[in-house]
Design an enzyme around this catalytic site. Structure first.
Site, PDB file in Angstrom:
ATOM      1  N   ASP A  72      46.497  94.766  69.597  1.00 48.11           N
ATOM      2  CA  ASP A  72      45.382  94.530  70.501  1.00 48.11           C
ATOM      3  C   ASP A  72      44.066  94.987  69.889  1.00 48.11           C
ATOM      4  O   ASP A  72      44.022  95.755  68.918  1.00 48.11           O
ATOM      5  CB  ASP A  72      45.614  95.219  71.847  1.00 48.11           C
ATOM      6  N   GLU A 130      47.160  99.544  72.816  1.00 46.48           N
ATOM      7  CA  GLU A 130      46.808 100.837  72.240  1.00 46.48           C
ATOM      8  C   GLU A 130      45.372 101.213  72.554  1.00 46.48           C
ATOM      9  O   GLU A 130      45.040 102.402  72.624  1.00 46.48           O
ATOM     10  CB  GLU A 130      47.012 100.797  70.718  1.00 46.48           C
TER      11      GLU A 130
END
Length: 364
Positions: A72, A130
């Site tokens: 991400d 994350e």
């Protein structure tokens, strides 16, 4: 949409950057990574769990090394698609996630497809979420549902480190310090007790604070205690009866969270305050004396790199908590992570790839 894992990892980085994957919207990139690992690698067992892709070999090697990276990014800031620019005579790749951390992901994916006989067994973990609150981090579900996938002799996180090994990480603690007063009309302020004014000694102690510098395995961690938010006030004509300041303590990994909280309490001892810990995460010791870590450091130094402490908190702490030595090692300047002009020198992508190739093949 597809990617070629055998392509130059620079071009593979660009391909990954061009797949938008803001936190909680990683399905598309996860699909691409899963398909590529299934179709373009050999010797790996591949498993999908939500938006996490796991892959591992079982060749019976002495050591097992985890290569882990999040898929991400922070929100896009008019910085897609990827593009190349020249900077100080060097070619750099710019785009959302180029530094944090799709270049690291690209290196790991490329090596999975091109290192036929690594000297160690490999576990690959590509995970989601994350960049947002820790409770959403994809490693949580792996630890809960497939803890055996997190067992290894060394974990390498592809976080940007400019091609150096950044060992361990700092712990972090946030504490809310509150003061109380007596409310009054500001025209008759002597009838009240100003809670904001009572923050003055707190700020004085913060401004004079000098953090420790701690050498652990040759890595120097510098501690810091900072005010990060101040709140208080009722109206423009009211002496406030409550105020607060939130402080963030970044501490060396030789302290536990409890010890860090005790230290913060000692700093403000003697003041009339309400202390509330609002967030915390333990740091990670470097673990550089482990054989698998020592071999990596040797490979890095052969290419002119070095070792230093990691400032900030990363997922290496999750592995350290399990007794697994863990380091950050990836292309890109961490100071450029999340910036609108996020960019990575392409030679660092090549450098990190070759260091890890040498490490995984023992120079063969």
């Amino acid at each position: 949409m597809s990617i070629d894992l055998r392509a130059d990892p620079i071009e593979l980085t660009a391909a990954l950057v061009d797949i938008p994957s803001v936190s909680r919207d990683e399905a598309a990139i996860t699909d691409v990574v899963e398909t590529a690992l299934r179709d373009q690698t050999s010797g790996f067992t591949v498993q999908r769990h939500g938006n996490v892709v796991l892959a591992r070999t079982d060749r019976g090697r002495r050591d097992r090394v985890i290569l882990a990276g999040h898929l991400d990014t922070v929100p896009i800031a008019d910085n897609l698609p990827s593009h190349y620019v020249m900077e100080d005579g060097h070619r750099v790749l710019a785009g959302c996630g180029a530094v944090d951390m799709k270049s690291g992901d690209a290196v790991f994916l490329h090596l999975a497809a091109t290192v036929a006989e690594p000297v160690c067994d490999l576990t690959l973990i590509f995970y989601d979420c994350e960049e947002i609150a820790a409770r959403y981090n994809g490693l949580n579900s792996v630890e809960r549902d497939f803890p055996e996938w997190l067992e290894a002799d060394l974990a390498i996180l592809g976080e940007p480190s400019a091609g150096w090994v950044e060992a361990g990480c700092q712990g972090t603690l946030r504490v809310k310090l509150g003061t109380k007063g007596v409310r009054a009309h500001s025209a008759r302020s002597w009838l009240g007790e100003n809670a904001i004014h009572r923050l003055a000694p707190v700020l004085e102690r913060l401004s004079s604070y000098r953090g420790r510098e701690v050498d652990i395995d040759g890595c120097v961690y510098r501690e810091g205690l900072s005010a990060v938010r101040v709140g208080g006030g009722v109206a423009g004509n009211v002496v406030p009866d409550a105020a607060e300041v939130e402080v963030n303590f970044r501490f060396a990994p030789d302290r536990s969270v409890d010890q860090a909280a005790e230290h913060v309490a000692e700093v403000f001892a003697g003041l009339e305050l309400e202390l509330e810990v609002t967030d915390s995460a333990a740091g990670a010791l470097p673990g550089l004396k482990a054989p698998a870590a020592a071999d990596l450091i040797t490979a890095v130094r052969k290419q002119g790199g070095g070792v230093r402490a990691k400032y900030g908190w990363t997922d290496v702490a999750r592995f350290a908590a399990r007794g697994i030595p863990a380091v950050n090692f990836g292309p890109g300047d961490p100071n450029l992570a999340h910036k609108r002009d996020e960019r990575v020198p392409v030679q660092q992508i090549t450098q990190v790839t070759e260091v890890l190739r040498g490490y995984l093949t023992d120079g063969a």
